[in-house]
Design a protein around this motif. Structure first.
Motif, mmCIF file in Angstrom:
data_model
loop_
_atom_site.group_PDB
_atom_site.id
_atom_site.type_symbol
_atom_site.label_atom_id
_atom_site.label_comp_id
_atom_site.label_asym_id
_atom_site.label_seq_id
_atom_site.Cartn_x
_atom_site.Cartn_y
_atom_site.Cartn_z
ATOM 1 N N LYS A 18 4.412 7.112 -11.987
ATOM 2 C CA LYS A 18 4.845 5.785 -12.695
ATOM 3 C C LYS A 18 4.000 4.637 -11.784
ATOM 4 C CE LYS A 18 7.031 7.161 -16.234
ATOM 5 N NZ LYS A 18 8.526 7.196 -16.340
ATOM 6 N N LYS A 19 3.404 3.567 -12.499
ATOM 7 C CA LYS A 19 3.025 2.508 -11.802
ATOM 8 C C LYS A 19 4.291 1.667 -11.535
ATOM 9 C CE LYS A 19 -0.617 1.664 -14.273
ATOM 10 N NZ LYS A 19 -0.924 2.891 -15.141
ATOM 11 N N VAL A 20 4.711 1.201 -10.328
ATOM 12 C CA VAL A 20 5.651 0.468 -10.022
ATOM 13 C C VAL A 20 5.315 -1.000 -9.223
ATOM 14 C CG1 VAL A 20 7.915 0.301 -8.463
ATOM 15 C CG2 VAL A 20 7.154 2.458 -9.452
ATOM 16 N N PHE A 21 5.621 -1.761 -10.142
ATOM 17 C CA PHE A 21 5.173 -3.435 -9.583
ATOM 18 C C PHE A 21 6.382 -3.925 -8.575
ATOM 19 C CE2 PHE A 21 5.146 -8.078 -9.326
ATOM 20 C CZ PHE A 21 3.841 -8.364 -9.912
ATOM 21 N N VAL A 22 5.958 -3.832 -7.175
ATOM 22 C CA VAL A 22 6.957 -4.338 -6.206
ATOM 23 C C VAL A 22 6.977 -5.777 -5.809
ATOM 24 C CG1 VAL A 22 7.539 -3.560 -3.919
ATOM 25 C CG2 VAL A 22 7.253 -1.708 -5.451
ATOM 26 N N ARG A 23 7.581 -6.350 -5.857
ATOM 27 C CA ARG A 23 7.555 -7.879 -5.427
ATOM 28 C C ARG A 23 8.250 -7.874 -4.208
ATOM 29 N NH1 ARG A 23 7.044 -12.490 -3.027
ATOM 30 N NH2 ARG A 23 6.782 -14.370 -4.349
ATOM 31 N N ALA A 24 7.280 -7.989 -2.992
ATOM 32 C CA ALA A 24 7.921 -7.858 -1.599
ATOM 33 C C ALA A 24 7.577 -9.611 -1.242
ATOM 34 C CB ALA A 24 7.046 -7.217 -0.832
ATOM 35 N N ASP A 25 8.430 -9.577 0.108
ATOM 36 C CA ASP A 25 8.143 -10.896 0.848
ATOM 37 C C ASP A 25 7.103 -10.676 2.028
ATOM 38 O OD1 ASP A 25 7.994 -13.497 1.853
ATOM 39 O OD2 ASP A 25 10.384 -13.426 2.398
ATOM 40 N N LEU A 26 5.968 -10.589 1.788
ATOM 41 C CA LEU A 26 4.835 -10.647 2.965
ATOM 42 C C LEU A 26 4.463 -11.994 3.403
ATOM 43 C CD1 LEU A 26 3.071 -7.706 1.136
ATOM 44 C CD2 LEU A 26 4.957 -7.479 2.734
ATOM 45 N N ASN A 27 5.298 -12.973 3.217
ATOM 46 C CA ASN A 27 4.932 -14.304 3.721
ATOM 47 C C ASN A 27 4.854 -14.512 5.174
ATOM 48 O OD1 ASN A 27 4.183 -17.204 3.666
ATOM 49 N ND2 ASN A 27 6.352 -17.753 3.168
ATOM 50 N N VAL A 28 4.116 -13.974 6.010
ATOM 51 C CA VAL A 28 4.005 -13.773 7.374
ATOM 52 C C VAL A 28 3.104 -14.940 8.139
ATOM 53 C CG1 VAL A 28 4.371 -11.199 7.556
ATOM 54 C CG2 VAL A 28 2.026 -11.989 7.564
ATOM 55 N N PRO A 29 3.608 -15.158 9.114
ATOM 56 C CA PRO A 29 2.827 -16.268 9.767
ATOM 57 C C PRO A 29 1.420 -15.643 10.453
ATOM 58 C CG PRO A 29 4.514 -15.740 11.426
ATOM 59 C CD PRO A 29 4.646 -14.973 9.903
ATOM 60 N N ALA A 57 5.073 7.687 -6.903
ATOM 61 C CA ALA A 57 4.708 6.628 -7.487
ATOM 62 C C ALA A 57 3.664 5.867 -7.225
ATOM 63 C CB ALA A 57 6.086 5.400 -7.312
ATOM 64 N N LYS A 58 2.994 5.043 -7.895
ATOM 65 C CA LYS A 58 1.904 4.199 -7.695
ATOM 66 C C LYS A 58 2.149 2.903 -7.483
ATOM 67 C CE LYS A 58 -0.666 7.225 -10.879
ATOM 68 N NZ LYS A 58 -1.639 7.091 -12.228
ATOM 69 N N VAL A 59 2.217 2.366 -6.105
ATOM 70 C CA VAL A 59 2.562 1.081 -6.130
ATOM 71 C C VAL A 59 1.744 -0.111 -6.218
ATOM 72 C CG1 VAL A 59 3.820 -0.394 -4.123
ATOM 73 C CG2 VAL A 59 4.569 1.965 -4.499
ATOM 74 N N VAL A 60 2.023 -1.006 -6.991
ATOM 75 C CA VAL A 60 1.283 -2.278 -7.200
ATOM 76 C C VAL A 60 2.109 -3.460 -6.538
ATOM 77 C CG1 VAL A 60 0.273 -3.917 -8.826
ATOM 78 C CG2 VAL A 60 0.469 -1.507 -9.680
ATOM 79 N N LEU A 61 1.763 -4.027 -5.468
ATOM 80 C CA LEU A 61 2.312 -4.700 -4.496
ATOM 81 C C LEU A 61 2.024 -5.978 -4.756
ATOM 82 C CD1 LEU A 61 4.430 -4.468 -2.017
ATOM 83 C CD2 LEU A 61 2.639 -4.194 -0.564
ATOM 84 N N ALA A 62 3.107 -7.114 -4.861
ATOM 85 C CA ALA A 62 2.762 -8.568 -5.084
ATOM 86 C C ALA A 62 3.650 -9.431 -4.073
ATOM 87 C CB ALA A 62 3.007 -8.738 -6.408
ATOM 88 N N SER A 63 3.127 -10.415 -3.676
ATOM 89 C CA SER A 63 3.652 -11.162 -2.788
ATOM 90 C C SER A 63 2.804 -12.766 -2.919
ATOM 91 C CB SER A 63 3.705 -11.051 -1.209
ATOM 92 O OG SER A 63 4.258 -11.686 -0.506
ATOM 93 N N HIS A 64 3.673 -13.681 -2.283
ATOM 94 C CA HIS A 64 3.091 -14.890 -2.073
ATOM 95 C C HIS A 64 2.762 -15.108 -0.420
ATOM 96 C CE1 HIS A 64 7.163 -16.066 -0.802
ATOM 97 N NE2 HIS A 64 6.492 -17.094 -0.153
ATOM 98 N N LEU A 65 1.975 -16.009 0.033
ATOM 99 C CA LEU A 65 1.832 -16.626 1.224
ATOM 100 C C LEU A 65 1.651 -17.929 1.346
ATOM 101 C CD1 LEU A 65 0.071 -14.378 4.027
ATOM 102 C CD2 LEU A 65 -0.154 -16.905 4.039
#
Length: 382
Positions: A18-29, A57-65
């Motif tokens: 399954k393709k899993v949309f993962v919303r992470a917090d990768l807002n690193v300095p 799983a197949k991970v689709v990783l999303a974040s803001h920065l």
């Protein structure tokens, strides 16, 4: 599956292939050379991603920065790929966008145990507007949704709330679950006295937070740009300070509610004012009741800091959401810095439970290097 709420309740049968949309917090300095200076947030996201990969799983990783205005190269997530790949033990694939044909092709080509990192979701203004069409495009490349971005979970954006309309199940990641469990316990049954510090520029963005806290706290400390709306509501001159004219009645009613509930509501007694909104502005300290006509308040003053610290010394649980002033300008960061230091001191020396939330408050704590001294996770306010 639709009733399951945490990623840990999903098994291989739910996730394999399954393709899993993962919303992470990768807002690193990042420094000027686009090198990561603190990878804490990336490391915090690893357990959830690894769990998914181990289940096939197949991970689709999303974040803001950062806070980009449109496509801004210095806020690209590309510099995160080497560290992510190293921590996950897989070669992370990077997309040049977060929606569109290229993303669809890369997601379709993902093998089991593969990771695709999407470009910064905030390159699109539709992200923060929670635009349904944009959310639909984000969701179109996945089968289910995992939110592990606790620091942004209180904001209804396309990648944190909108996508859940199109992906089921939508569950919490391990980091999200851990901090939710902690927050629920700390706020539902706080050790008393319980104080909340609420800052930020506008009352309108914190109405819900303030009203819910008034039912729980013993002390409510207000700072940031919102205080000038409260001052004006009480008939004080505020000069050129930020005021929400349509929220004056609301400010008055919040003061009355606090009084009725026996909550000690503290506003700063003195203010650092500036002749313009700039890091090099002329500044001086004035009583909160005597802001000059052509000046604007940009921070709380030294007497306010002393009063707030004395009140905080009496507490056992503290929630902090929002800066005390324009802390991005060094000249007007003293109030925010003082609160961050006080909370770190109370946590380490007295065992006070401190919960820090909202991106600006967390940034202030991280800037001072006291984040590791907090006993509690960094959480957004309820």
């Amino acid at each position: 599956m639709a009733t399951k709420r945490s990623v840990g309740t999903l098994g291989e049968a739910d996730l394999k292939g399954k393709k899993v949309f993962v919303r992470a917090d990768l807002n690193v300095p990042l420094d000027d050379a686009q090198k990561i200076t603190d990878d804490t947030r990336i490391r915090a996201s690893v357990p959830t991603i690894k769990f998914l990969l181990e289940k096939g799983a197949k991970v689709v990783l999303a974040s803001h920065l950062g806070r980009p205005k449109g496509v801004t190269p210095k806020y690209s997530l590309k510099p995160l790929v080497p560290r992510l790949s190293e921590l996950l033990g897989v070669d992370v694939v990077m997309a040049n966008d977060c929606i569109g044909e290229e993303v669809e092709k890369l997601a379709a080509a993902l093998p089991e145990g593969g990771v695709l990192l999407l470009e910064n979701v905030r390159f699109y203004k539709e992200e923060e507007k929670n635009d349904p069409e944009f959310a639909k495009k984000l969701a179109s490349v996945a089968d289910l949704y995992v939110n592990d971005a606790f620091g942004t979970a209180h904001r209804a954006h396309a990648s944190t709330e909108g996508v859940t309309k199109f992906l089921k199940p939508a569950v919490a990641g391990f980091l999200m679950q851990k901090e939710l469990d902690y927050l629920v316990g700390a706020v539902a049954n706080p050790k008393k006295p319980f104080a909340a510090i609420v800052g930020g520029s506008k009352v309108s963005t914190k109405i819900g937070v303030i009203e819910s806290l008034l039912a729980k706290v013993d002390i409510l400390i207000l700072g940031g740009g919102m205080i000038y709306t409260f001052y004006k509501a009480q008939g004080y001159a505020v000069g050129k300070s930020l005021v929400e004219e349509d929220k004056l009645e609301l400010a008055t009613s919040l003061i009355e509610k606090a009084k009725a509930k026996g909550v000690s509501l503290l506003l700063p007694t003195d203010i650092v004012v500036a002749d313009k909104f700039a890091p090099n502005a002329e500044s001086k300290i004035v009583p909160a009741t005597a802001i000059p006509d052509d000046w604007m308040g940009l921070d709380i003053g030294p007497d306010a800091i002393k009063t707030f610290n004395a009140a905080l010394d009496t507490t056992q649980t503290i929630i902090w959401n929002g800066p005390m002033g324009v802390f991005e300008f060094e000249k007007f960061a003293a109030g925010t810095d003082a609160i961050a230091k006080k909370l770190a001191e109370l946590t380490t020396s007295k065992g006070v439970t401190t919960i820090i939330g909202g991106g600006d408050s967390v940034a202030a704590v991280e800037k001072l290097g006291v984040v590791g001294r907090q006993a509690a996770p960094r959480c957004p306010c309820p």
